[in-house]
Design an enzyme around this catalytic site. Structure first.
Site, PDB file in Angstrom:
ATOM      1  N   GLY A  14       1.080  -1.583  -0.205  1.00  0.00           N
ATOM      2  CA  GLY A  14      -0.363  -0.194   0.096  1.00  0.00           C
ATOM      3  C   GLY A  14       1.132   0.829   0.161  1.00  0.00           C
ATOM      4  O   GLY A  14       2.107   1.212  -0.051  1.00  0.00           O
ATOM      5  N   GLN A  15       0.128   2.351  -0.201  1.00  0.00           N
ATOM      6  CA  GLN A  15       1.206   3.725  -0.117  1.00  0.00           C
ATOM      7  C   GLN A  15       1.565   3.825   0.794  1.00  0.00           C
ATOM      8  O   GLN A  15       3.264   4.154   1.134  1.00  0.00           O
ATOM      9  CB  GLN A  15      -0.025   4.540   0.322  1.00  0.00           C
ATOM     10  CG  GLN A  15       0.384   6.415   0.446  1.00  0.00           C
ATOM     11  CD  GLN A  15      -0.631   7.087   0.573  1.00  0.00           C
ATOM     12  OE1 GLN A  15      -0.994   7.262   1.729  1.00  0.00           O
ATOM     13  NE2 GLN A  15       0.084   8.662   0.209  1.00  0.00           N
ATOM     14  N   ASP A  37       1.374  -9.104   2.178  1.00  0.00           N
ATOM     15  CA  ASP A  37      -0.301  -8.531   1.091  1.00  0.00           C
ATOM     16  C   ASP A  37      -1.014  -9.444   0.312  1.00  0.00           C
ATOM     17  O   ASP A  37      -0.778 -10.589   0.369  1.00  0.00           O
ATOM     18  CB  ASP A  37       0.625  -7.827  -0.003  1.00  0.00           C
ATOM     19  CG  ASP A  37      -1.079  -6.282  -0.333  1.00  0.00           C
ATOM     20  OD1 ASP A  37      -0.223  -4.927   0.683  1.00  0.00           O
ATOM     21  OD2 ASP A  37      -1.790  -6.381  -0.710  1.00  0.00           O
ATOM     22  N   ILE A  38      -1.969  -8.725   0.145  1.00  0.00           N
ATOM     23  CA  ILE A  38      -3.320  -9.589  -0.915  1.00  0.00           C
ATOM     24  C   ILE A  38      -2.416 -10.108  -2.077  1.00  0.00           C
ATOM     25  O   ILE A  38      -3.086 -10.362  -2.937  1.00  0.00           O
ATOM     26  CB  ILE A  38      -4.856  -9.487  -0.886  1.00  0.00           C
ATOM     27  CG1 ILE A  38      -4.806  -8.538  -0.708  1.00  0.00           C
ATOM     28  CG2 ILE A  38      -4.967  -9.807   0.421  1.00  0.00           C
ATOM     29  CD1 ILE A  38      -6.079  -7.936  -0.783  1.00  0.00           C
ATOM     30  N   TYR A 142     -14.958   3.927   7.837  1.00  0.00           N
ATOM     31  CA  TYR A 142     -13.692   3.621   8.478  1.00  0.00           C
ATOM     32  C   TYR A 142     -13.023   4.305   9.591  1.00  0.00           C
ATOM     33  O   TYR A 142     -12.445   4.136  10.084  1.00  0.00           O
ATOM     34  CB  TYR A 142     -13.049   4.594   6.614  1.00  0.00           C
ATOM     35  CG  TYR A 142     -11.513   4.929   6.640  1.00  0.00           C
ATOM     36  CD1 TYR A 142      -9.952   3.621   6.545  1.00  0.00           C
ATOM     37  CD2 TYR A 142     -10.591   6.363   7.632  1.00  0.00           C
ATOM     38  CE1 TYR A 142      -9.057   3.842   7.378  1.00  0.00           C
ATOM     39  CE2 TYR A 142      -9.648   6.350   7.453  1.00  0.00           C
ATOM     40  CZ  TYR A 142      -8.360   5.271   7.472  1.00  0.00           C
ATOM     41  OH  TYR A 142      -7.373   5.756   7.651  1.00  0.00           O
ATOM     42  N   LYS A 146     -12.137   2.871  12.952  1.00  0.00           N
ATOM     43  CA  LYS A 146     -10.745   3.755  13.896  1.00  0.00           C
ATOM     44  C   LYS A 146     -10.729   3.696  14.699  1.00  0.00           C
ATOM     45  O   LYS A 146      -9.882   3.431  15.594  1.00  0.00           O
ATOM     46  CB  LYS A 146      -9.692   4.773  12.671  1.00  0.00           C
ATOM     47  CG  LYS A 146      -9.120   4.250  11.483  1.00  0.00           C
ATOM     48  CD  LYS A 146      -8.171   3.265  11.314  1.00  0.00           C
ATOM     49  CE  LYS A 146      -7.577   2.950  10.932  1.00  0.00           C
ATOM     50  NZ  LYS A 146      -6.650   1.449  10.896  1.00  0.00           N
ATOM     51  N   ILE A 172      -1.319  11.755   4.038  1.00  0.00           N
ATOM     52  CA  ILE A 172       0.237  11.262   3.162  1.00  0.00           C
ATOM     53  C   ILE A 172       0.333  11.522   2.213  1.00  0.00           C
ATOM     54  O   ILE A 172      -0.145  10.893   1.616  1.00  0.00           O
ATOM     55  CB  ILE A 172       0.424   9.996   4.152  1.00  0.00           C
ATOM     56  CG1 ILE A 172       0.071   9.678   5.898  1.00  0.00           C
ATOM     57  CG2 ILE A 172       2.326   9.987   3.288  1.00  0.00           C
ATOM     58  CD1 ILE A 172       0.918  10.313   6.030  1.00  0.00           C
TER      59      ILE A 172
END
Ligand code: SER
Length: 319
Positions: A14-15, A37-38, A142, A146, A172
């Site tokens: 990911g990022q 990862d997937i 989301y 969290k 980010i």
């Protein structure tokens, strides 16, 4: 972290995962960092890589045993915008993934990093200089996951002694990787368009101010938090973390200082509402006091660095 201990990263493609994996391999050694990862990584991995779906607890525990893992950085999650397309699915991945990691940590005595986000804020949260202990009324699945994740992390720490640490990342921005499914993604996309010399259509309105951070700072914050002596950490839900705040109009103006011809147009979509539910700026005093957090990048410095790196990247692609 001892030199012979192994780290496992979920969401390593990911990022943030892409850059964090490399940073940890540079700080320790390539073999000590197991990327998972997937999807397979696009580039050749210079250390161990394993396919892992974070919903598969047995597979996760198997890797912990196979590699004698001592730390997990749990980055796999569905972000704010993508989560709204399928809330139940996003909830399942974000919560079951977290439980599988926390339970592995409890079972095998692991140290864990489970990031949170500015998406925990919303509703009655004060929008300017949002304090650490603000009201949490998230508007997205989301954000809800969290908030729940922060509370469960603190619970596992208090009840089972799990050394779990967390940061509420702002948006980010980095040149090394592309974000996916977030509301702050525009602040990465915009630089790619600028370097390619194309006009950018922004999915947020020109005056939507959001908290943001350069990737270098985000990675350094993560490593510093994980290295901090446990006794210094007073917060086990998640630390507020800040560097800068800007609007799409301000980032476009900063880009134009380097690229005078850069054009932007605004076409806000459903993500605008998500952005409006989030703070404009964050007060991260506890992070600065407890473990000495200091950011290095502001908007002008980040813009110069982003444009420089992306220019090299696109130049090499076409030559
Ligand atoms: N960057 C994330 C998002 O936009 C916020 O944590 O969803």
């Amino acid at each position: 972290m001892k030199k012979n201990e192994t780290i496992l990263i979920t969401g390593a493609n990911g990022q943030i995962g892409t850059v964090l994996t490399q940073a940890l391999r540079d700080a320790y050694s390539a073999e000590q960092v197991v990327a998972t990862d997937i999807r397979r990584p696009q580039a050749q991995s210079d250390g161990p890589f394993e396919m892992l779906d974070v919903l598969d607890a047995e597979a996760l525990n198997g890797l912990v045993k196979k590699y004698k893992v001592r730390q997990i950085y749990h980055l796999a999650a569905i972000l704010s915008a993508k989560g709204e397309q399928n809330p139940q699915w996003a909830w399942d991945i974000n919560m079951s993934g977290l439980f599988n990691v926390l339970n592995a940590a409890k079972e095998y005595g692991l140290k864990v990093f489970c990031p949170s986000s500015i998406a925990v804020f919303g509703g009655a949260t004060p929008k300017v200089d949002t304090p650490q202990d603000a009201v949490l009324q998230p508007a997205t699945v989301y954000g809800i996951s969290k908030v729940a994740g922060e509370q469960w992390s603190e619970y596992y720490h208090r009840r089972y002694g799990v050394d779990v640490r967390s940061l509420r990342y702002p948006g980010i921005v980095g040149y090394q990787s592309l974000p996916g499914g977030g509301t702050t993604d525009y602040a990465v996309d915009i630089y790619h368009y600028a370097v390619k010399g194309e006009p950018y259509e922004c999915f947020l309105a020109e005056n939507s101010r959001l908290p943001m951070m350069y990737m270098d700072d985000a990675i350094r914050a993560t490593l510093e938090l994980m290295e901090a002596p446990a006794a210094q950490l007073k917060i086990r839900t998640s630390y507020n973390l800040a560097a800068m705040s800007f609007t799409p109009a301000e980032i476009a103006a900063e880009i134009r200082r380097q690229r005078p011809g850069f054009a932007i147009r605004y076409a806000p979509d459903f993500r605008q509402k998500i952005a409006e539910s989030w703070p404009e700026s964050i007060d991260d005093t506890p992070a600065r006091q407890d473990w000495g957090w200091q950011h290095a990048y502001d908007l002008p410095k980040m813009t110069i660095d982003m444009l420089r790196h992306l220019e090299t990247y696109y130049h090499e692609l076409t030559s």
